[in-house]
Design a protein around this motif. Structure first.
Motif, mmCIF file in Angstrom:
data_model
loop_
_atom_site.group_PDB
_atom_site.id
_atom_site.type_symbol
_atom_site.label_atom_id
_atom_site.label_comp_id
_atom_site.label_asym_id
_atom_site.label_seq_id
_atom_site.Cartn_x
_atom_site.Cartn_y
_atom_site.Cartn_z
ATOM 1 N N LEU A 170 32.986 42.635 39.312
ATOM 2 C CA LEU A 170 33.557 43.736 38.243
ATOM 3 C C LEU A 170 34.833 43.283 37.498
ATOM 4 O O LEU A 170 35.786 42.830 38.185
ATOM 5 N N VAL A 171 34.896 43.237 36.341
ATOM 6 C CA VAL A 171 35.839 43.013 35.651
ATOM 7 C C VAL A 171 36.881 44.056 35.256
ATOM 8 O O VAL A 171 36.306 44.810 34.376
ATOM 9 N N VAL A 172 37.903 44.207 35.600
ATOM 10 C CA VAL A 172 38.806 45.110 35.056
ATOM 11 C C VAL A 172 40.235 44.652 34.726
ATOM 12 O O VAL A 172 40.761 43.574 34.721
ATOM 13 N N PRO A 173 41.012 45.487 33.864
ATOM 14 C CA PRO A 173 42.412 45.187 33.212
ATOM 15 C C PRO A 173 43.243 45.128 34.489
ATOM 16 O O PRO A 173 43.071 45.535 35.601
ATOM 17 N N LYS A 174 44.140 44.334 34.217
ATOM 18 C CA LYS A 174 45.320 44.059 35.540
ATOM 19 C C LYS A 174 45.788 45.453 36.182
ATOM 20 O O LYS A 174 46.150 45.461 37.335
ATOM 21 N N LYS A 185 32.391 49.242 45.647
ATOM 22 C CA LYS A 185 30.987 49.650 45.572
ATOM 23 C C LYS A 185 30.412 50.327 44.328
ATOM 24 O O LYS A 185 31.210 50.702 43.390
ATOM 25 N N LEU A 186 29.088 50.277 43.944
ATOM 26 C CA LEU A 186 28.778 50.829 42.754
ATOM 27 C C LEU A 186 29.135 52.063 42.600
ATOM 28 O O LEU A 186 29.374 52.666 41.557
ATOM 29 N N GLY A 187 29.229 52.853 43.583
ATOM 30 C CA GLY A 187 29.284 54.335 43.732
ATOM 31 C C GLY A 187 30.745 54.656 43.219
ATOM 32 O O GLY A 187 31.054 55.714 42.776
ATOM 33 N N ASP A 188 31.589 53.663 43.425
ATOM 34 C CA ASP A 188 33.140 53.634 42.932
ATOM 35 C C ASP A 188 33.359 53.945 41.360
ATOM 36 O O ASP A 188 34.408 54.161 40.861
ATOM 37 N N LEU A 189 32.243 53.241 40.865
ATOM 38 C CA LEU A 189 32.338 53.320 39.421
ATOM 39 C C LEU A 189 31.862 54.352 38.462
ATOM 40 O O LEU A 189 31.938 54.214 37.283
ATOM 41 N N ALA A 190 31.484 55.324 39.108
ATOM 42 C CA ALA A 190 30.953 56.757 38.146
ATOM 43 C C ALA A 190 31.927 56.955 37.176
ATOM 44 O O ALA A 190 31.181 57.240 35.987
ATOM 45 N N PRO A 191 33.130 57.095 37.414
ATOM 46 C CA PRO A 191 33.997 57.536 36.058
ATOM 47 C C PRO A 191 34.226 56.349 35.149
ATOM 48 O O PRO A 191 34.695 57.099 34.120
ATOM 49 N N GLY A 239 37.064 49.030 28.255
ATOM 50 C CA GLY A 239 36.225 49.669 29.456
ATOM 51 C C GLY A 239 36.246 48.433 30.676
ATOM 52 O O GLY A 239 36.906 47.399 30.628
ATOM 53 N N VAL A 240 35.298 48.687 31.474
ATOM 54 C CA VAL A 240 35.218 47.525 32.634
ATOM 55 C C VAL A 240 33.807 46.878 32.275
ATOM 56 O O VAL A 240 33.012 47.404 31.394
ATOM 57 N N ALA A 241 33.646 45.921 33.135
ATOM 58 C CA ALA A 241 32.086 44.966 32.867
ATOM 59 C C ALA A 241 31.824 44.424 34.181
ATOM 60 O O ALA A 241 32.861 44.110 35.031
ATOM 61 N N LEU A 242 30.799 44.515 34.393
ATOM 62 C CA LEU A 242 30.023 43.882 35.631
ATOM 63 C C LEU A 242 29.229 42.437 35.108
ATOM 64 O O LEU A 242 28.449 42.432 34.251
ATOM 65 N N LEU A 243 30.044 41.384 35.393
ATOM 66 C CA LEU A 243 29.682 39.941 34.548
ATOM 67 C C LEU A 243 29.815 38.991 35.737
ATOM 68 O O LEU A 243 30.317 38.841 36.724
ATOM 69 N N PRO A 244 28.857 37.825 35.498
ATOM 70 C CA PRO A 244 29.000 36.602 36.337
ATOM 71 C C PRO A 244 30.312 36.058 36.355
ATOM 72 O O PRO A 244 31.130 36.089 35.393
ATOM 73 N N HIS A 255 41.248 41.081 36.076
ATOM 74 C CA HIS A 255 40.720 40.748 37.681
ATOM 75 C C HIS A 255 39.198 40.827 37.889
ATOM 76 O O HIS A 255 38.656 41.625 37.163
ATOM 77 N N GLY A 256 38.841 39.831 38.550
ATOM 78 C CA GLY A 256 37.174 40.002 38.836
ATOM 79 C C GLY A 256 37.270 40.444 40.339
ATOM 80 O O GLY A 256 37.934 39.558 41.230
ATOM 81 N N LEU A 257 36.574 41.361 40.691
ATOM 82 C CA LEU A 257 36.600 41.946 42.035
ATOM 83 C C LEU A 257 35.078 41.808 42.598
ATOM 84 O O LEU A 257 34.244 42.079 41.804
ATOM 85 N N ARG A 258 35.000 41.681 43.898
ATOM 86 C CA ARG A 258 33.477 41.563 44.486
ATOM 87 C C ARG A 258 33.003 42.769 44.778
ATOM 88 O O ARG A 258 33.702 43.729 44.494
ATOM 89 N N VAL A 259 31.870 42.956 44.072
ATOM 90 C CA VAL A 259 30.883 44.007 44.198
ATOM 91 C C VAL A 259 29.865 43.928 45.356
ATOM 92 O O VAL A 259 29.283 43.225 45.474
ATOM 93 N N GLU A 260 29.909 45.082 46.193
ATOM 94 C CA GLU A 260 28.857 45.071 47.385
ATOM 95 C C GLU A 260 27.478 45.215 46.775
ATOM 96 O O GLU A 260 27.157 46.137 45.839
ATOM 97 N N ASN A 261 26.224 44.724 47.280
ATOM 98 C CA ASN A 261 25.038 44.872 47.045
ATOM 99 C C ASN A 261 24.585 44.547 45.656
ATOM 100 O O ASN A 261 23.824 45.391 44.816
ATOM 101 N N LEU A 262 25.355 43.560 44.881
ATOM 102 C CA LEU A 262 25.132 43.146 43.772
ATOM 103 C C LEU A 262 24.448 41.579 43.762
ATOM 104 O O LEU A 262 25.355 40.818 44.039
#
Length: 298
Positions: A170-174, A185-191, A239-244, A255-262
């Motif tokens: 998960l790529v997010v601003p600092k 978790k994916l469920g954390d990303l609903a908003p 926005g945020v992004a899910l990227l390699p 920042h790049g954050l580990r995502v469970e079950n991806l």
């Protein structure tokens, strides 16, 4: 009819453009157009509908294209048999690539291949519709090989060997609310509002499949066609992004954050099961599978 006419027809059918086909064949457009007209005259049918802005195959062209490509493959087989007595490989290979995917060091690989097989011409074609387009081009015979990514098992029409991989992050601003979280978790990303690639691109399919499996929805606000630029949109607060993970190594202010079950983003070297591999193709595959691909694994 001669072999060159078949090569012109196959190239124009693949590009659906006389200009792009001429560039691919390194010929003048007039020569390609004349060759197609001559072939149509000899066959007594029109192969292309030229009445629209973009040409398309006629029904006769669609019927003849697989047979023409089979004939070209047969000629390559004869060439290969002749070369067995000289131990010199010639011919050509068309390889499809994903834009900005650096897990495989393709220039270095091609340099090694040319040094060992100077008689083989290699043409590279960037994916126009992501990995889904590369799969279609392999199946249709437009490509001999492709470096592509997949979500789930490889299509049955392909032979695909994994050669490099990178975890999805998960790529997010600092200053994002999740920036200091070790894993999400994916469920954390609903908003969240997402930046992603268009449908057909493998990273998009990996994420779509994961959200569907989890019974979750997400909002995609911006689509970008170059995976290498997606993190820049994140850095600018869009926005945020899910990227390699490899796409984030040189990105600033994210920042790049580990995502469970991806699942990981994996690069495969793929070919069609139906097409006979030429000696040139076999030599390239052997080198690619034996070489250090030279890209980051995470």
């Amino acid at each position: 009819m001669d072999l060159r006419q078949f090569e012109y027809f196959s190239a124009v059918a693949g590009e659906l453009s006389f200009t792009r086909a001429a560039d691919r064949l390194t010929l003048a457009q007039s020569a390609v157009s004349a060759g197609i007209r001559s072939l149509e005259s000899e066959l007594g049918v029109e192969l292309f509908d030229r009445s629209r802005r973009q040409i398309k195959l006629t029904s006769s062209g669609e019927l003849l294209l697989p047979k023409v490509r089979d004939a070209l493959d047969a000629v390559n087989a004869v060439r290969d048999a002749a070369q067995e007595t000289t131990h010199a490989i010639t011919g050509s290979i068309v390889i499809g690539l994903m834009t900005s995917v650096t897990l495989v060091n393709v220039p270095r690989l091609l340099g090694h291949f040319r040094a060992g097989h100077p008689g083989v011409g290699v043409r590279l074609r960037a994916a126009r519709r992501g990995s889904a387009g590369l799969v279609d081009d392999l199946v249709s015979g437009e490509l001999d090989l492709a470096f592509l990514s997949l979500s789930g098992p490889a299509p049955t029409a392909l032979l695909a060997v994994p050669i490099a991989s990178s975890p999805m992050v998960l790529v997010v601003p600092k200053d994002h609310r999740l920036a200091s979280t070790p894993a999400v978790k994916l469920g954390d990303l609903a908003p969240e509002e997402f930046i992603d690639l268009p449908p057909g691109y493998a990273s998009r399919q990996i994420v779509d499949d994961a959200f569907t499996a989890a019974g979750l929805e997400r909002r995609i606000m911006i689509e970008v066609s170059d995976i290498g630029t997606a993190a820049e949109y994140v850095a600018n607060g869009l926005g945020v992004a899910l990227l390699p993970a490899f796409t984030v190594h040189d990105a600033l202010d994210v920042h790049g954050l580990r995502v469970e079950n991806l699942p990981d983003f994996t690069v495969y070297l793929a070919a069609s099961r139906k097409r006979r591999a030429s000696a040139a193709v076999r030599a390239f595959v052997e080198l690619a599978l034996a070489a250090d691909t030279g890209g980051p694994r995470s």
